[in-house]
Design a protein around this motif. Structure first.
Motif, PDB file in Angstrom:
ATOM      1  N   CYS A  53       0.902  -0.917  -0.124  1.00  0.00           N
ATOM      2  CA  CYS A  53       0.151  -0.632  -0.013  1.00  0.00           C
ATOM      3  C   CYS A  53       1.093   1.012  -0.769  1.00  0.00           C
ATOM      4  O   CYS A  53       2.308   0.983  -0.439  1.00  0.00           O
ATOM      5  N   SER A  54       0.327   2.557   0.651  1.00  0.00           N
ATOM      6  CA  SER A  54       1.310   3.823   0.397  1.00  0.00           C
ATOM      7  C   SER A  54       2.250   4.140   1.573  1.00  0.00           C
ATOM      8  O   SER A  54       3.097   4.240   0.960  1.00  0.00           O
ATOM      9  N   PRO A  55       2.110   3.106   2.617  1.00  0.00           N
ATOM     10  CA  PRO A  55       3.772   3.341   3.422  1.00  0.00           C
ATOM     11  C   PRO A  55       4.353   2.144   3.062  1.00  0.00           C
ATOM     12  O   PRO A  55       5.639   2.643   2.428  1.00  0.00           O
ATOM     13  N   LYS A  56       4.002   1.422   1.640  1.00  0.00           N
ATOM     14  CA  LYS A  56       5.589   0.281   0.772  1.00  0.00           C
ATOM     15  C   LYS A  56       6.282   1.946   0.000  1.00  0.00           C
ATOM     16  O   LYS A  56       7.282   1.958  -0.563  1.00  0.00           O
ATOM     17  N   ALA A  57       5.155   2.122  -0.450  1.00  0.00           N
ATOM     18  CA  ALA A  57       5.433   3.205  -2.160  1.00  0.00           C
ATOM     19  C   ALA A  57       6.176   4.573  -1.752  1.00  0.00           C
ATOM     20  O   ALA A  57       7.307   5.234  -2.156  1.00  0.00           O
ATOM     21  N   LEU A  58       5.899   5.293   0.037  1.00  0.00           N
ATOM     22  CA  LEU A  58       6.880   5.904   0.499  1.00  0.00           C
ATOM     23  C   LEU A  58       7.881   5.075   0.881  1.00  0.00           C
ATOM     24  O   LEU A  58       8.620   6.455   0.467  1.00  0.00           O
ATOM     25  N   TYR A  59       8.267   4.692   1.608  1.00  0.00           N
ATOM     26  CA  TYR A  59       9.382   4.041   1.953  1.00  0.00           C
ATOM     27  C   TYR A  59      10.471   3.547   0.652  1.00  0.00           C
ATOM     28  O   TYR A  59      11.129   4.431   1.010  1.00  0.00           O
ATOM     29  N   GLN A  60       9.647   3.260  -0.066  1.00  0.00           N
ATOM     30  CA  GLN A  60      10.391   3.128  -1.257  1.00  0.00           C
ATOM     31  C   GLN A  60      11.422   4.131  -1.999  1.00  0.00           C
ATOM     32  O   GLN A  60      11.970   4.532  -2.098  1.00  0.00           O
ATOM     33  N   ALA A  61      10.942   5.252  -2.200  1.00  0.00           N
ATOM     34  CA  ALA A  61       9.743   6.680  -2.871  1.00  0.00           C
ATOM     35  C   ALA A  61      11.458   7.410  -1.567  1.00  0.00           C
ATOM     36  O   ALA A  61      12.495   8.092  -2.285  1.00  0.00           O
ATOM     37  N   MET A  62      11.596   6.726  -0.240  1.00  0.00           N
ATOM     38  CA  MET A  62      12.668   7.698   0.575  1.00  0.00           C
ATOM     39  C   MET A  62      14.039   6.962  -0.204  1.00  0.00           C
ATOM     40  O   MET A  62      15.178   8.010   0.115  1.00  0.00           O
ATOM     41  N   LEU A  63      13.896   5.906  -0.105  1.00  0.00           N
ATOM     42  CA  LEU A  63      15.568   4.941  -0.478  1.00  0.00           C
ATOM     43  C   LEU A  63      16.052   5.404  -1.631  1.00  0.00           C
ATOM     44  O   LEU A  63      16.867   5.436  -2.124  1.00  0.00           O
ATOM     45  N   ARG A  64      15.214   5.288  -2.577  1.00  0.00           N
ATOM     46  CA  ARG A  64      15.649   5.820  -3.905  1.00  0.00           C
ATOM     47  C   ARG A  64      16.032   7.882  -3.938  1.00  0.00           C
ATOM     48  O   ARG A  64      16.296   8.375  -4.394  1.00  0.00           O
ATOM     49  N   ASP A  65      15.726   8.431  -3.017  1.00  0.00           N
ATOM     50  CA  ASP A  65      16.107   9.760  -2.809  1.00  0.00           C
ATOM     51  C   ASP A  65      17.214  10.243  -2.549  1.00  0.00           C
ATOM     52  O   ASP A  65      17.289  10.015  -0.624  1.00  0.00           O
ATOM     53  N   GLU A  66      18.353  10.588  -2.197  1.00  0.00           N
ATOM     54  CA  GLU A  66      18.997  11.109  -1.685  1.00  0.00           C
ATOM     55  C   GLU A  66      18.727  12.095  -0.580  1.00  0.00           C
ATOM     56  O   GLU A  66      19.494  12.062   0.889  1.00  0.00           O
ATOM     57  N   ARG A  67      18.234  12.929  -0.784  1.00  0.00           N
ATOM     58  CA  ARG A  67      18.056  14.137   0.059  1.00  0.00           C
ATOM     59  C   ARG A  67      17.614  13.014   1.981  1.00  0.00           C
ATOM     60  O   ARG A  67      17.486  14.093   3.016  1.00  0.00           O
ATOM     61  N   TYR A  68      16.840  12.289   1.364  1.00  0.00           N
ATOM     62  CA  TYR A  68      16.154  11.248   3.141  1.00  0.00           C
ATOM     63  C   TYR A  68      17.540   9.913   3.081  1.00  0.00           C
ATOM     64  O   TYR A  68      17.457   9.041   4.111  1.00  0.00           O
ATOM     65  N   ASP A  69      19.279  10.070   2.853  1.00  0.00           N
ATOM     66  CA  ASP A  69      20.133   9.574   2.781  1.00  0.00           C
ATOM     67  C   ASP A  69      20.204   9.572   4.682  1.00  0.00           C
ATOM     68  O   ASP A  69      21.133   8.159   4.754  1.00  0.00           O
ATOM     69  N   ASP A  70      20.892  10.228   5.207  1.00  0.00           N
ATOM     70  CA  ASP A  70      20.658  10.282   7.320  1.00  0.00           C
ATOM     71  C   ASP A  70      19.183  10.289   7.661  1.00  0.00           C
ATOM     72  O   ASP A  70      19.038   9.994   8.991  1.00  0.00           O
ATOM     73  N   TYR A  71      18.336   9.292   7.036  1.00  0.00           N
ATOM     74  CA  TYR A  71      16.993   8.342   7.570  1.00  0.00           C
ATOM     75  C   TYR A  71      16.895   6.951   7.750  1.00  0.00           C
ATOM     76  O   TYR A  71      17.608   6.205   7.152  1.00  0.00           O
ATOM     77  N   ARG A  72      15.979   7.022   8.284  1.00  0.00           N
ATOM     78  CA  ARG A  72      16.349   5.488   8.879  1.00  0.00           C
ATOM     79  C   ARG A  72      14.379   4.886   9.313  1.00  0.00           C
ATOM     80  O   ARG A  72      14.120   5.411   9.471  1.00  0.00           O
ATOM     81  N   PHE A  73      14.294   3.787   8.763  1.00  0.00           N
ATOM     82  CA  PHE A  73      13.507   3.315   9.339  1.00  0.00           C
ATOM     83  C   PHE A  73      12.997   1.809   9.120  1.00  0.00           C
ATOM     84  O   PHE A  73      13.762   1.337   9.544  1.00  0.00           O
ATOM     85  N   VAL A  74      11.670   2.536   9.923  1.00  0.00           N
ATOM     86  CA  VAL A  74      11.431   0.403  10.436  1.00  0.00           C
ATOM     87  C   VAL A  74      10.278   0.272  10.625  1.00  0.00           C
ATOM     88  O   VAL A  74       8.783   0.971  10.106  1.00  0.00           O
ATOM     89  N   TRP A  75       9.897  -0.417  10.211  1.00  0.00           N
ATOM     90  CA  TRP A  75       8.343  -1.392   9.942  1.00  0.00           C
ATOM     91  C   TRP A  75       7.893  -2.601  11.094  1.00  0.00           C
ATOM     92  O   TRP A  75       8.435  -3.424  11.950  1.00  0.00           O
ATOM     93  N   SER A  76       6.485  -2.509  11.031  1.00  0.00           N
ATOM     94  CA  SER A  76       6.301  -3.002  12.205  1.00  0.00           C
ATOM     95  C   SER A  76       4.978  -4.799  11.347  1.00  0.00           C
ATOM     96  O   SER A  76       4.939  -4.292  10.062  1.00  0.00           O
ATOM     97  N   ALA A  77       6.029  -5.580  11.609  1.00  0.00           N
ATOM     98  CA  ALA A  77       5.169  -7.035  11.621  1.00  0.00           C
ATOM     99  C   ALA A  77       4.263  -7.584  12.519  1.00  0.00           C
ATOM    100  O   ALA A  77       4.807  -7.826  13.299  1.00  0.00           O
ATOM    101  N   LYS A  78       3.239  -8.543  11.732  1.00  0.00           N
ATOM    102  CA  LYS A  78       2.708  -9.128  12.952  1.00  0.00           C
ATOM    103  C   LYS A  78       3.499 -10.280  13.200  1.00  0.00           C
ATOM    104  O   LYS A  78       4.361 -10.952  12.271  1.00  0.00           O
ATOM    105  N   THR A  79       2.787 -11.449  14.050  1.00  0.00           N
ATOM    106  CA  THR A  79       3.540 -11.999  14.924  1.00  0.00           C
ATOM    107  C   THR A  79       4.094 -13.464  13.297  1.00  0.00           C
ATOM    108  O   THR A  79       4.856 -13.633  13.631  1.00  0.00           O
TER     109      THR A  79
END
Length: 464
Positions: free
Chosen positions: A105-131
């Protein structure tokens, strides 16, 4: 065909917890997976006791409301104490899709866009997953830079929620988790509304452990936390704001009406990607694929089982008439608890209920068959034919949810029997002539900003 019913799908109370997180060092570090032990709360009582308790609460709304609010108060105090010792990190982004069930969904699309954009190179990301999907999700991010995975409901999960400068999800936050003033909460939601939601539902029903009024109040609670709401159209902006009870004076500042990030891939994927997806799904060369994606029914909840679905096509008839030319990709709503046995239709019905990202199915399919699901609005971005299978349309409209729009404005034949579906599939050559102009108006109304660049515009609004 009568489906077998699986183990129950239960909507558990959320867990809370306390544990100091260890920060990941370096921008190029690989994924670290945190599978912390859930905190023992009311939601962790023995299964038998919980089953009895749910049965009592299901039939005593006043007691249910009192217990629920007491639980939220206790858990919120715990969360606030936990948060008091944690600094907000403006360069930490928390993502969750469908309550941790998938990476999509949109969280995935925004995450991938941030990874592609060098302006977010100093950001860290955390994903939540059910057990139950934690291992699968962790594997997805094994080689992903600057990305961690936490188990939903664990101690690390709540600490990450408290520390993240930006929270991006597509369902509601736990009721007792409130973002601080230093945090940005982005509500992506998960579709253009066809059926009524939240405060707009006028038909009284009991939805598992919620009456119509109780569910609406939980929508309103979430809206009070929003910094932003993502929307693909003026239609969606209006109806989501109304459904969640967002005050009129807040809407201009909160709503980001720039398109759905999750739909970017539908307008940018090339033929090679589509061929690869069809092969991975097992669609035979020379066959067409029908994506059958029905939604759930509020009145089909069975205690101890979950939501069940009983409006299946006649697959015997479908296979007899279409088996040499078509395959069916079956994708029920994730609420549906049935376990469908399609072994007798091997090679014709492909169960894609576990496919993480439904966009892959949109791209691979040649046509869509749905009922009252918002998948039709996203699928319209592909320009491919759509059909409806709605044998319970009058009941759904009058006794279950009701619609925001004129159902007949959907550019799709409305079928009530399997034979009608088969006839429409044989007649797809005339689809453009019958529905082409109506289809274009539909896209202009409901997906006017879905041009492949929604993620870029949304991120600009969020981060500046």
């Amino acid at each position: 065909m009568r489906p077998r019913v699986s183990r129950p799908y239960r909507r558990h109370l959320h867990h809370g917890g306390e544990e100091e997180p260890r920060r990941q060092q370096g921008h190029d570090a690989r994924v670290r997976c945190v599978r912390s032990r859930p905190v023992r709360t009311v939601g962790g009582l023995r299964r038998a006791v919980r089953k009895v308790g749910f049965a009592v609460l299901r039939h005593t709304p006043r007691l249910r409301l009192a217990v629920r609010h007491a639980y939220w108060r206790v858990q919120r105090r715990r969360y606030e104490r936990l948060r008091a010792g944690i600094d907000v990190d403006s360069h930490l982004v928390f993502f969750e899709s469908f309550g941790g069930r998938s990476v999509s969904c949109s969280p995935k699309a925004l995450y991938q866009a941030m990874l592609r954009d060098e302006r977010y190179d100093d950001y860290r990301f955390v994903w939540s997953a059910k057990t139950d999907v934690f291992g699968k999700t962790a594997a997805l991010f094994r080689d992903a830079p600057r990305t961690n995975v936490v188990q939903r409901g664990s101690e690390e999960y709540f600490r990450t929620l408290a520390a993240a400068g930006t929270i991006i999800i597509n369902t509601r936050l736990p009721e007792y988790v409130w973002p601080s003033e230093a945090q940005t909460f982005v509500q992506c939601w998960h579709g253009t509304p066809l059926k009524r939601l939240g405060y707009d539902v006028r038909i009284e029903t009991t939805n598992a452990l919620n009456t119509t009024a109780e569910l609406a109040s939980r929508f309103g609670l979430d809206a009070r936390k929003w910094t932003y709401l993502i929307s693909p159209s003026a239609y969606t902006s209006e109806h989501l704001c109304d459904a969640f009870g967002l005050p009129q004076e807040r809407r201009a500042a909160v709503v980001i009406e720039e398109g759905y990030p999750r739909n970017d891939v539908l307008t940018t994927a090339d033929a090679a990607k589509v061929r690869l997806l069809r092969t991975s799904l097992g669609i035979p060369e020379g066959h067409k694929a029908l994506l059958y994606a029905p939604t759930w029914r509020d009145d089909s909840y069975r205690p101890g089982v979950g939501y069940t679905f009983d409006y299946l096509l006649d697959f015997d008839r479908m296979c007899e008439m279409l088996g040499d030319k078509w395959v069916v990709l079956f994708r029920p709503h994730y609420y549906v608890a049935n376990q469908f046995d399609f072994s007798k239709y091997e090679g014709f019905v492909i169960d894609v209920s576990k496919t993480g990202d439904i966009n892959d199915l949109y791209l691979a399919a040649d046509a869509l068959l749905t009922d009252y699901s918002s998948v039709m609005f996203d699928y319209a971005n592909t320009g491919k034919p759509m059909m409806l299978f709605t044998p319970d349309r009058d009941r759904y409209a009058d006794r279950i949810r009701g619609f925001y729009m004129d159902f007949d404005s959907i550019p799709a034949p409305n079928c009530e029997t399997t034979d009608e579906v088969i006839d429409e599939l044989f007649g797809l050559g005339a689809y453009e002539k019958r529905y082409g102009e109506q289809y274009r108006r539909f896209v202009q109304t409901y997906c006017p900003h879905d041009d492949g660049h929604a993620s870029e515009r949304v991120l600009h609004r969020i981060f500046g």
